[in-house]
Design a protein around this motif. Structure first.
Motif, PDB file in Angstrom:
ATOM      1  N   VAL A  91      19.831 -34.887 -34.870  1.00 39.77           N
ATOM      2  CA  VAL A  91      18.719 -34.151 -35.470  1.00 39.77           C
ATOM      3  C   VAL A  91      18.746 -34.291 -36.993  1.00 39.77           C
ATOM      4  O   VAL A  91      17.709 -34.524 -37.626  1.00 39.77           O
ATOM      5  CB  VAL A  91      18.758 -32.662 -35.049  1.00 39.77           C
ATOM      6  N   VAL A  92      19.931 -34.175 -37.590  1.00 39.94           N
ATOM      7  CA  VAL A  92      20.053 -34.314 -39.047  1.00 39.94           C
ATOM      8  C   VAL A  92      19.622 -35.715 -39.476  1.00 39.94           C
ATOM      9  O   VAL A  92      18.855 -35.872 -40.437  1.00 39.94           O
ATOM     10  CB  VAL A  92      21.501 -34.015 -39.508  1.00 39.94           C
ATOM     11  N   ILE A  93      20.098 -36.740 -38.767  1.00 44.15           N
ATOM     12  CA  ILE A  93      19.735 -38.121 -39.108  1.00 44.15           C
ATOM     13  C   ILE A  93      18.234 -38.333 -38.970  1.00 44.15           C
ATOM     14  O   ILE A  93      17.587 -38.906 -39.856  1.00 44.15           O
ATOM     15  CB  ILE A  93      20.529 -39.120 -38.234  1.00 44.15           C
ATOM     16  N   GLU A  94      17.654 -37.868 -37.878  1.00 47.23           N
ATOM     17  CA  GLU A  94      16.221 -38.062 -37.667  1.00 47.23           C
ATOM     18  C   GLU A  94      15.390 -37.333 -38.720  1.00 47.23           C
ATOM     19  O   GLU A  94      14.323 -37.806 -39.106  1.00 47.23           O
ATOM     20  CB  GLU A  94      15.827 -37.588 -36.262  1.00 47.23           C
ATOM     21  N   ASP A  95      15.871 -36.189 -39.185  1.00 46.53           N
ATOM     22  CA  ASP A  95      15.112 -35.413 -40.164  1.00 46.53           C
ATOM     23  C   ASP A  95      15.262 -35.922 -41.597  1.00 46.53           C
ATOM     24  O   ASP A  95      14.326 -35.816 -42.386  1.00 46.53           O
ATOM     25  CB  ASP A  95      15.532 -33.941 -40.120  1.00 46.53           C
ATOM     26  N   TYR A  96      16.439 -36.462 -41.953  1.00 44.34           N
ATOM     27  CA  TYR A  96      16.703 -36.740 -43.365  1.00 44.34           C
ATOM     28  C   TYR A  96      16.899 -38.205 -43.721  1.00 44.34           C
ATOM     29  O   TYR A  96      16.963 -38.530 -44.902  1.00 44.34           O
ATOM     30  CB  TYR A  96      17.915 -35.929 -43.829  1.00 44.34           C
TER      31      TYR A  96
END
Length: 132
Positions: A91-96
């Motif tokens: 989720v962090v990778i996909e968001d940032y």
């Protein structure tokens, strides 16, 4: 320009390109919450094991971890934590991460890292459990 109740707010280009909601965010959200609850329950079960092993000699710690029920609890906890970590980092990778190629590489690295950590931990617990 008014929008009719059944029409989409996406532009024609976005509709043709298939860009927009992937409809997987809710699934990730609930999966993250379920693994968090599982982690909490398993940690509550594993905490007395860790307390019992703290300060003991190596042979006693090996005997504790070597018990089948203890090994199963530790393996379940390890699997659940690694899975939870993978979902959270995804989720962090996909968001940032906004560069598509870098995002794909980071997602692949995230998966391989969690598999490596989980496999190393499982190997250690199984080796101790089977007396190797």
């Amino acid at each position: 320009m008014s929008v009719s109740p059944g029409s989409s707010m996406r532009t024609p280009r976005r509709r043709v390109a298939g860009l927009g909601s992937a409809r997987s965010g809710t699934g990730h959200f609930w999966l993250q919450r379920l693994t968090a609850i599982g982690n909490l329950l398993l940690i509550l079960i594993a905490l007395p094991i860790v307390i019992a092993a703290a300060g003991q000699e190596q042979a006693q710690v090996v005997a504790i971890i070597g018990h089948p029920l203890v090994a199963i609890v530790l393996l379940l906890l390890l699997f659940s934590i690694c899975f939870h970590m993978r979902i959270g980092m995804q989720v962090v990778i996909e968001d940032y991460v906004h560069t598509e190629g870098l995002k794909v590489l980071a997602l692949i690295a995230n998966t391989f890292f969690t598999i490596a950590v989980g496999s190393a931990g499982a190997f250690a617990v199984l080796k101790i459990s089977f007396g190797g």
